[in-house]
Enzyme design. Structure first.
Site, PDB file in Angstrom:
ATOM      1  N   CYS A  39       0.858  -1.207  -0.120  1.00  0.00           N
ATOM      2  CA  CYS A  39      -0.032  -0.142  -0.024  1.00  0.00           C
ATOM      3  C   CYS A  39       0.893   1.294   0.005  1.00  0.00           C
ATOM      4  CB  CYS A  39      -0.983   0.045   1.214  1.00  0.00           C
ATOM      5  SG  CYS A  39      -1.786   1.416   1.491  1.00  0.00           S
ATOM      6  N   CYS A  42      -0.161   3.905   2.738  1.00  0.00           N
ATOM      7  CA  CYS A  42       0.237   3.486   3.836  1.00  0.00           C
ATOM      8  C   CYS A  42       1.576   3.845   4.143  1.00  0.00           C
ATOM      9  CB  CYS A  42       0.021   1.868   3.973  1.00  0.00           C
ATOM     10  SG  CYS A  42      -1.638   1.248   4.025  1.00  0.00           S
TER      11      CYS A  42
END
Length: 302
Positions: A39, A42
Site C-alpha cells: 500500500c 500506507c
C-alpha cells in the site's frame, strides 16, 4: 472482540490483538493503523503516525500496526474496506476514526481533543540518553559491520536492559556477524515481556532465515537445480531462500518476484510470504527493501 465459535487460527489472531492492542488500550490511547506492504499511501502515512506517537508517548499515546494481509480476520472484524484505515482506541473500543486525518496538524488536533476528554495514563518519557547510541548502532549495522554493531548494542543493553530496540539490535548484529548460536541463546534468554515486541520478532525472523544458510556446495547444487528446472516452483523457492541466507539478496528477490509473476497463488502465496519475511528481517526502512517493494507492487497491481 468476541471469541466464541472461532477456529484455532482466528483465536490466535484474537489473542495477539488482545495482547498487542486491547491490553495497552486499557490505560493508553492506542493509534491503530491497518496497513499492508503493497500500500503506497500506507507507506506515506507511516512516518507521520510514528512521529506523532513518539511526540505524544509521554502523554500515554502508543501506535499499534495491523498488517491486513497477515491479520485478515482482525481487519474483517473492524470492517476494513480500504487502507490505510486508522482508529484511536481506548479501553478496547474505537473512540475516533483518524483515517481522514493525514497531516500532523490534523492528527494532533484530534489527539489533543481525546486526551482532554479521556482518563489516559501518561507514559514515561523516552530514554533520550540512549537514543544517540541506538542511532549509532543502526548506522553501523547498515554499514555491514556486525561485530562493531554488536559491541555497541551490548553496551546499550547494559544501560537499558528493558529496551526492546537495544536487544533487537544486538540480535541482528550477532546474526550479521555470523554468531548464530550466540544470537539464538540471547533470544532464548530474553525477558518474556520483551519477546513479543515487533523489533524482537524482526530479529527472530532474521535468525530463522540466517539458519538456512547453506555451504558453497549446497548453494551451487540448489542454483543448478533452479536453473535446470525453471518451472519447478519448489526448486526456485529453495534456491531463493538459500541465496538470501548466503547474502545474495538480489538473486533471491529476482527468483521470488519471477515466481509471483508466474503464479502468485502457488502454495498459498509462498513466494510472496518468503519475500515479505525477507523484508521484515532486513527492515522496511532499508533502501533495498523499498526498491524491491516497488517491484512487488508493480507485479501485483501493475
Amino acid at each position: 472482540m468476541a471469541s466464541m465459535g472461532l477456529n484455532l487460527e482466528e483465536q490466535k489472531a484474537v489473542d495477539r490483538f488482545r495482547q498487542d492492542v486491547v491490553e495497552p488500550s486499557m490505560t493508553k490511547l492506542v493509534i491503530l493503523d491497518f496497513w499492508a506492504e503493497w500500500c503506497g499511501p500506507c507507506k506515506a502515512l507511516t512516518p507521520v503516525l510514528e512521529k506523532i506517537a513518539a511526540e505524544y508517548a509521554d502523554k500515554g499515546v502508543v501506535l499499534a500496526k495491523v498488517n491486513v494481509d497477515e491479520e485478515a480476520f482482525i481487519a474483517s472484524q473492524f470492517q476494513v474496506r480500504s487502507i490505510p484505515t486508522v482508529y484511536a482506541l481506548f479501553q478496547g473500543q474505537p473512540v475516533a476514526d483518524l483515517t481522514n486525518a493525514r497531516s500532523e496538524s490534523q492528527l494532533r488536533g484530534v489527539i489533543d481533543q481525546l486526551l482532554a476528554k479521556l482518563p489516559i495514563q501518561a507514559g514515561d518519557a523516552p530514554a533520550a540518553d540512549i537514543a544517540p547510541l541506538l542511532a549509532m548502532g543502526e548506522e553501523v549495522l547498515a554499514e555491514g559491520d556486525g561485530e562493531r554493531a554488536a559491541g555497541i548494542f551490548a553496551q546499550i543493553v547494559e544501560l537499558a536492559p528493558e529496551n526492546a530496540e537495544a536487544h533487537g539490535g544486538l540480535l541482528r548484529a550477532l546474526i550479521l556477524a555470523g554468531h548464530l548460536d550466540e544470537a539464538e541463546a540471547a533470544l532464548a534468554a530474553l525477558d518474556p515481556a520483551l519477546s513479543g515486541d515487533p523489533v524482537i520478532e524482526r530479529a527472530r525472523t532474521a535468525l530463522a532465515l540466517a539458519k538456512d544458510k547453506p555451504d558453497d556446495g549446497e548453494l551451487a547444487a540448489l542454483r543448478a537445480a533452479a536453473a535446470e528446472r525453471p518451472g519447478d516452483m519448489d526448486a526456485q523457492l529453495a534456491y531463493a531462500g538459500a541465496a538470501f541466507a548466503a547474502g545474495e539478496r538480489d538473486e533471491a528477490a529476482q527468483k521470488l518476484l519471477a515466481m509471483i509473476q508466474a503464479d502468485r497463488e502457488w502454495n498459498e502465496g509462498a513466494a510472496k510470504a518468503k519475500l515479505l519475511q525477507m523484508f521484515e528481517a532486513i527492515g522496511l526502512e532499508d533502501p533495498w527493501v523499498a526498491a524491491t517493494r516497488r517491484k512487488l507492487s508493480t507485479i501485483l497491481f501493475g
